[in-house]
Design an enzyme around this catalytic site. Structure first.
Site, PDB file in Angstrom:
ATOM      1  N   LYS A  86     -11.103   4.639   2.217  1.00 53.03           N
ATOM      2  CA  LYS A  86     -10.296   3.837   1.456  1.00 53.03           C
ATOM      3  C   LYS A  86     -11.161   3.018   0.386  1.00 53.03           C
ATOM      4  O   LYS A  86     -12.055   2.127   0.844  1.00 53.03           O
ATOM      5  CB  LYS A  86      -9.779   2.562   2.016  1.00 53.03           C
ATOM      6  CG  LYS A  86      -8.267   2.853   2.518  1.00 53.03           C
ATOM      7  CD  LYS A  86      -7.678   1.300   3.181  1.00 53.03           C
ATOM      8  CE  LYS A  86      -6.314   1.767   3.783  1.00 53.03           C
ATOM      9  NZ  LYS A  86      -5.673   0.467   4.006  1.00 53.03           N
ATOM     10  N   GLU A 128       0.737  -1.136   0.028  1.00 52.42           N
ATOM     11  CA  GLU A 128       0.098  -0.011  -0.117  1.00 52.42           C
ATOM     12  C   GLU A 128       0.822   1.172  -0.086  1.00 52.42           C
ATOM     13  O   GLU A 128       0.542   2.280  -0.558  1.00 52.42           O
ATOM     14  CB  GLU A 128      -0.807  -0.016   1.343  1.00 52.42           C
ATOM     15  CG  GLU A 128      -1.936  -0.963   1.345  1.00 52.42           C
ATOM     16  CD  GLU A 128      -2.908  -1.169   2.383  1.00 52.42           C
ATOM     17  OE1 GLU A 128      -4.123  -0.337   2.446  1.00 52.42           O
ATOM     18  OE2 GLU A 128      -2.449  -1.472   3.604  1.00 52.42           O
TER      19      GLU A 128
END
Length: 118
Positions: free
Chosen positions: A98, A21
């Protein structure tokens, strides 16, 4: 108290617990509610009597794009802290989503919401 709602601020960033990420990044969406006194600007019609929300949007985009925190909780707190540096803003609510969390067999969204005051 008066407020601005700034919604749908989408940015590509590198915050996340998983190493990929922080390398590959992902899309985030930020929604803000800013509480402040708009009475003077409502009478004067002058931008210097209000909060220039363009700068708030730019600051949020910059934070999301350049931060590499492990937790979105930390990113949300950094956004709130940055906004509260303005003399005009008395309270802020930050909702960070997200959009596509890298969780197997999960197609939903993850959202963190905080409210901070001076």
């Amino acid at each position: 108290m008066d407020c601005f709602h700034l919604t749908g601020i989408r940015c590509y960033g590198y915050t996340g617990y998983l190493p990929e990420e922080q390398v590959l990044g992902q899309w985030f969406e930020v929604n803000l509610t800013l509480w402040l006194d708009l009475s003077v600007a409502g009478k004067s019609d002058a931008i210097e009597d209000t909060l220039d929300y363009r700068s708030v949007i730019n600051d949020v985009q910059h934070l999301v794009k350049t931060s590499k925190y492990a937790l979105i909780e930390r990113l949300v707190d950094a956004i709130a802290t940055s906004i509260l540096e303005s003399d005009r803003v008395k309270q802020v609510q930050v909702r960070l989503t997200k959009i596509a969390a890298p969780i197997p067999d999960f197609g939903g969204k993850i959202t963190v919401e905080i409210t901070r005051s001076k």
